[in-house]
Design an enzyme around this catalytic site. Structure first.
Site, PDB file in Angstrom:
ATOM      1  N   SER A 178      34.407  37.938  46.001  1.00 43.29           N
ATOM      2  CA  SER A 178      34.637  38.847  44.895  1.00 43.29           C
ATOM      3  C   SER A 178      33.794  38.396  43.683  1.00 43.29           C
ATOM      4  O   SER A 178      32.611  38.097  43.859  1.00 43.29           O
ATOM      5  CB  SER A 178      36.120  38.836  44.587  1.00 43.29           C
ATOM      6  OG  SER A 178      36.537  40.063  44.104  1.00 43.29           O
ATOM      7  N   ASP A 406      36.295  48.019  52.267  1.00 41.86           N
ATOM      8  CA  ASP A 406      36.460  47.504  50.913  1.00 41.86           C
ATOM      9  C   ASP A 406      35.733  48.394  49.907  1.00 41.86           C
ATOM     10  O   ASP A 406      34.516  48.561  49.991  1.00 41.86           O
ATOM     11  CB  ASP A 406      35.868  46.087  50.866  1.00 41.86           C
ATOM     12  CG  ASP A 406      35.996  45.441  49.502  1.00 41.86           C
ATOM     13  OD1 ASP A 406      36.620  46.049  48.599  1.00 41.86           O
ATOM     14  OD2 ASP A 406      35.477  44.320  49.346  1.00 41.86           O
ATOM     15  N   HIS A 431      38.569  43.375  51.643  1.00 45.51           N
ATOM     16  CA  HIS A 431      37.949  42.564  50.600  1.00 45.51           C
ATOM     17  C   HIS A 431      37.932  41.077  50.991  1.00 45.51           C
ATOM     18  O   HIS A 431      38.961  40.467  51.162  1.00 45.51           O
ATOM     19  CB  HIS A 431      38.741  42.773  49.310  1.00 45.51           C
ATOM     20  CG  HIS A 431      37.993  42.370  48.069  1.00 45.51           C
ATOM     21  ND1 HIS A 431      36.719  42.788  47.791  1.00 45.51           N
ATOM     22  CD2 HIS A 431      38.362  41.598  47.024  1.00 45.51           C
ATOM     23  CE1 HIS A 431      36.343  42.297  46.613  1.00 45.51           C
ATOM     24  NE2 HIS A 431      37.316  41.567  46.132  1.00 45.51           N
TER      25      HIS A 431
END
Lengths: 472, 472
Positions: A178, A406, A431
């Site tokens: 991320s 995602d 994710h």
């Protein structure tokens, strides 16, 4: 499928902001990148906690003050002969939380003879440059930037090489998910003398001004909902108007407050907007939502069932609290500031390509709100000046992994750029699922992704040991 | 040979510092990188002057103030079809001065169909972030760093691409000499998405802590003196003790003051040290210095002849002014600050490998003096953390050129690192002679160097046009 959708959706939940963002922006501007899913590690996680004194300002000399940056070390599997050092570039939260949630590193440590290092990002967890005053005002927040965080990582690695016998002549690899994945990629781009490569998992490095369409995120969300069951996205799309119709008067608001078991009843249009934003952020399961053509009331009762599955999983809560979200381990204050300065990610919906009410991206309003909140103005084009946008082909040794479910993959690198800047797509992946610990329920796709990632990392390690090395 | 030696020696003259540096350090710690030699261009230099509004602080958001950075453009030879843009990364001085002294860019413009851009470095020339207050204190100086300067260059190029039709799809190449050469190299390393390559002429990127021996600079100076005539370096080596012996008493000081035609007579030991430092900095021609075994007085009279050739070339001066040096176009204040913060270049002499009195490198004293002068402390290892020291092999497309007479070559890259990080050695070459305009007196070696540089630049331009390009 249900589990993947859950993982997916946790990925775009907004943290509980202590400083309120205006409802119209809330749903779109402060999406938190990280998830709060805690995976069960397949190995015992034993680490030691350390602190390093870092300059508060690496890029100026007037302020000579320092703070303690926290980092964790796990060296059970580390070998001084032919080993490696996996370095997690911490993102917006407590580093222990990322350590516990990055089982992949623990799972591969033995195979790579690797020491694991988890470095906390400044202004998060315990690494607060000004202690309790860190978020007080723009003066104290002035050193919360990705550049300062990368410089912390560089100085930390230098310190580790100097102080841990055997570390100096080992290859360091950056890993992150991320925003942490963005940092891992940027770290390799800007400090290739310090890390031999980077695994950037679900890193939306292109989710910035004019690089990808601002609607791509919510479009992928909508696509995912379409996949997850017939009529699901249509039900959600219909629900906005149903809410609007029902809340035109006080009776309707009372009915809806009760139907959704809200802790605080709706009183005005602002509350209603807040509700819609909260629901937008929270779409989780669709099994109750397979008929968009119900009466308004029936539709909204079904929506309660859906929300309840997510927020009241224990069945103990008597009502739903809209100020509660799932990402409380993450540093909302710091992230809100970063989103208002450097990490300006435009999001928008048009209600056509996606199932949400139309929200254009409005930089002016966004900027004004940032100034009101933090006394700073965003610089939406700076990240591209600094990190190159799509022109990154001269860099090497970066893996960009993305799950195709995602929504962040819309701003990610999903095609190979060169033969050393590679993309790994994980079909049905959520994710940064690849960074989680191995798990009996993992789809084959993520197992393949992880083994490909290990293969690349091994290559970098081999290249490192095969090449003549300089001391500086 | 005489001309080369002159060029060489001009390269390490110290500017007239407005804020005094203690004598013991002066000779060794504040060596200015640039020369003051003005070459005659072989083409007419016509440029337009422009200003761009730059953030004073690219790396923080509290300070939203801006300043005007000056830059020059010459586009007589620029072609929108297949052209290129040569971008001079300005160093420590007025940009017009660098523009006039970088005749190489003017000479090759037509062949490369190039636009020339000369960007002034912040805090020099007219590009003063706080106008007359820019050097007032460490608060105002806080934004004088190489990182901020590189960010200015990046934003400027972005601005040029946006505002000059035809510039967007052209390759930019960074060029610079001396500190400007360091900036050119670092710019390519940190912003490879913005420039396709860099020509770093006489750029001592390794003249930093623990990378090369601190004595290498003065050792090369001494070697050059040895080459330039028999007994020259021995004469200089003997002169220090001659000065020491003669100035033990007032009569000797008076004699020496008169013999050297000093504007202000020597009065105490501090003045004597100042004199020795001034002479150390000024060694220029050796034709009067070919017998080290003269009497003290005869030797020092010869030294006057040598100094006089350099400082009193017009024959008009009645006495020698020790506060006068040759590099008045350069920004001494700014450079002194940079030398006290990031650009900490250790210099030392031992009197054995070189012809100077021994001066060890003393970081503690240096740091204390910096703190006294500027209220800041140097971070000698930061540049290596930031720019990689000797570990730069993952970068591409940088030419490092060095004259082998140039003492700065001791901290330069003088061997190929990879086949795209290449070193060009110019035998008998002085400090970035290759960046000067073509001149009838140029040795063949520098002509060859320039043509090789053009060959590499053409390759980068070809590669740029041959590759698919992204808009971001």
């Amino acid at each position: 499928m249900g589990r993947l959708v859950l993982l997916l959706l946790l990925a775009f939940l907004m943290p509980g902001l202590a400083i309120p963002v205006p409802p119209a922006l809330k749903a779109l501007s402060n999406l938190h990148l990280s998830t709060s899913f805690t995976s069960r590690p397949s190995v015992v996680m034993k680490y030691s906690i350390h602190y390093i004194e870092q300059k508060i300002d690496h890029f100026g000399f007037k302020n000579d003050k320092t703070f303690n940056q926290r980092y964790l070390i796990a060296d059970q599997h580390w070998r001084k002969e032919g080993g490696s050092i996996l370095f997690y570039t911490g993102n917006e939260g407590d580093i222990i939380w990322f350590c516990n949630n990055t089982g992949f590193m623990w799972d591969v440590a033995e195979e790579l003879k690797a020491m694991l290092v988890f470095a906390e990002h400044r202004y998060y967890g315990q690494s607060l440059p000004f202690g309790a005053d860190s978020f007080r005002d723009s003066r104290h927040l002035n050193f919360l930037t990705s550049e300062q965080a990368l410089a912390d990582f560089a100085e930390l690695i230098k310190h580790l090489k100097r102080t841990i016998p055997g570390a100096e002549n080992q290859p360091f690899i950056a890993l992150g998910g991320s925003y942490g994945g963005m940092l891992a990629a940027w770290f390799r781009m800007k400090y290739p003398h310090i890390v031999v490569g980077a695994l950037a998992a679900s890193a939306p490095i292109w989710q910035f001004e004019d690089i990808v369409p601002c609607g791509v995120f919510m479009k992928i969300v909508t696509t995912d909902f379409k996949r997850s069951g017939p009529n699901c996205s249509e039900s959600i799309q219909s629900s906005w108007d149903a809410i609007n119709r029902l809340t035109r008067n006080g009776t309707g608001m009372d009915w809806l407050s009760e139907a959704l078991h809200l802790c605080t009843p709706l009183k005005n249009a602002q509350d209603v907007q807040h509700l819609k934003d909260w629901i937008s952020d929270t779409w989780v399961v669709c099994q109750y939502l397979n008929n968009p053509n119900l009466s308004d009331k029936k539709l909204l009762q079904n929506i309660f069932q859906a929300l309840n599955v997510y927020y009241n999983y224990s069945g103990q809560a008597r009502c739903l609290n809209m100020s509660e979200t799932s990402t409380s381990s993450l540093g909302s204050l710091g992230w809100s500031y970063q989103a208002c300065t450097e990490i300006v990610m435009p999001f928008c919906t048009n209600g056509i390509d996606d199932m949400f009410e139309p929200h254009p991206w409005d930089l002016k309003t966004f900027s004004d709100e940032c100034f009101k909140q933090w006394g700073v103005k965003p610089r939406p084009s700076w990240i591209t000046s600094m990190y190159g946008g799509k022109n990154i082909s001269s860099h090497t040794n970066i893996i960009f992994s993305n799950g195709d479910l995602d929504p962040w993959s819309g701003g990610g690198v999903t095609k190979n750029i060169t033969n050393t800047l590679v993309a790994i797509i994980i079909p049905e992946g959520a994710h940064h699922l690849d960074l989680r610990a191995n798990n009996a329920f993992d789809p084959m796709t993520v197992l393949l992704a992880r083994s490909l990632e290990v293969k690349y990392m091994k290559q970098w390690i081999r290249d490192f040991y095969a090449s003549p090395r300089k001391k500086h």
